[in-house]
Design a protein around this motif. Sequence first.
Motif, PDB file in Angstrom:
ATOM      1  N   THR A  89       1.259  -1.181  -0.180  1.00  0.00           N
ATOM      2  CA  THR A  89      -0.240  -0.223  -0.091  1.00  0.00           C
ATOM      3  C   THR A  89       0.420   1.196   0.314  1.00  0.00           C
ATOM      4  O   THR A  89       1.025   1.576   1.427  1.00  0.00           O
ATOM      5  CB  THR A  89      -0.700   0.127   0.978  1.00  0.00           C
TER       6      THR A  89
ATOM      7  N   GLU B  93      -7.591   8.658   2.619  1.00  0.00           N
ATOM      8  CA  GLU B  93      -8.104   7.394   3.775  1.00  0.00           C
ATOM      9  C   GLU B  93      -9.118   8.033   4.889  1.00  0.00           C
ATOM     10  O   GLU B  93      -9.590   6.837   5.202  1.00  0.00           O
ATOM     11  CB  GLU B  93      -6.215   6.641   4.159  1.00  0.00           C
TER      12      GLU B  93
ATOM     13  N   THR C  38      -4.608   5.673  -3.424  1.00  0.00           N
ATOM     14  CA  THR C  38      -3.913   5.746  -2.122  1.00  0.00           C
ATOM     15  C   THR C  38      -4.176   3.853  -1.703  1.00  0.00           C
ATOM     16  O   THR C  38      -3.609   3.142  -0.953  1.00  0.00           O
ATOM     17  CB  THR C  38      -4.641   5.917  -0.755  1.00  0.00           C
ATOM     18  N   GLY C  39      -4.414   3.080  -2.467  1.00  0.00           N
ATOM     19  CA  GLY C  39      -4.359   1.671  -2.122  1.00  0.00           C
ATOM     20  C   GLY C  39      -5.744   0.786  -1.643  1.00  0.00           C
ATOM     21  O   GLY C  39      -5.990   0.244  -1.012  1.00  0.00           O
TER      22      GLY C  39
ATOM     23  N   SER D 226      -6.745   0.995   1.689  1.00  0.00           N
ATOM     24  CA  SER D 226      -5.855   0.867   2.918  1.00  0.00           C
ATOM     25  C   SER D 226      -7.356   0.706   4.123  1.00  0.00           C
ATOM     26  O   SER D 226      -8.103  -0.638   4.281  1.00  0.00           O
ATOM     27  CB  SER D 226      -5.338   1.075   4.050  1.00  0.00           C
TER      28      SER D 226
ATOM     29  N   SER E 184      -2.428  -3.032   5.867  1.00  0.00           N
ATOM     30  CA  SER E 184      -1.552  -1.569   5.184  1.00  0.00           C
ATOM     31  C   SER E 184       0.123  -2.160   6.384  1.00  0.00           C
ATOM     32  O   SER E 184       0.911  -2.548   5.207  1.00  0.00           O
ATOM     33  CB  SER E 184      -1.413   0.461   5.583  1.00  0.00           C
TER      34      SER E 184
ATOM     35  N   TYR F 193      -1.248   5.931   7.595  1.00  0.00           N
ATOM     36  CA  TYR F 193      -2.324   5.028   7.138  1.00  0.00           C
ATOM     37  C   TYR F 193      -2.941   4.506   8.816  1.00  0.00           C
ATOM     38  O   TYR F 193      -3.881   4.855   9.112  1.00  0.00           O
ATOM     39  CB  TYR F 193      -2.131   4.020   6.294  1.00  0.00           C
TER      40      TYR F 193
END
Length: 120
Positions: free
Chosen positions: A1, A14, A58-59, A61, A67, A83
């Motif tokens: 991530t 996030e 951002t992935g 998470s 993460s 994160y």
Amino acid sequence: TVPTVGAGPTLVYEGAMTVLLMFVVVAVATDTRATGSAAAIAIGATVGLDAIFGGDVTGASMNPARSFGPALVSNTWTDFWIYLVACFLGGAAAAVAFLYVNPAEETGPEPPEPQEQIAQ
């Protein structure tokens, strides 16, 4: 991530995704009408929505453990602190928002005290 944008936008993305997810989780966990598959669909749809909008950025998470695992295995700690901070702040903000939207029910008036029986 690993985020594809700067630290500020990643923190906002996030945080917002975590607020949305945690709000839905708390809402279905405390609502007696949302049971079984209805709760699962609501949470799954929220995770899917978050992944669609934040996955490439951002992935997505939404969870510090999500993460931590990839960062540990790949030994890539790029902006990992974001994160952690975003998830904890987002979770706290979701709790406050839920209490604001759905305040605790009042217990009602105090029950009357038992009256002593009058001797006849």
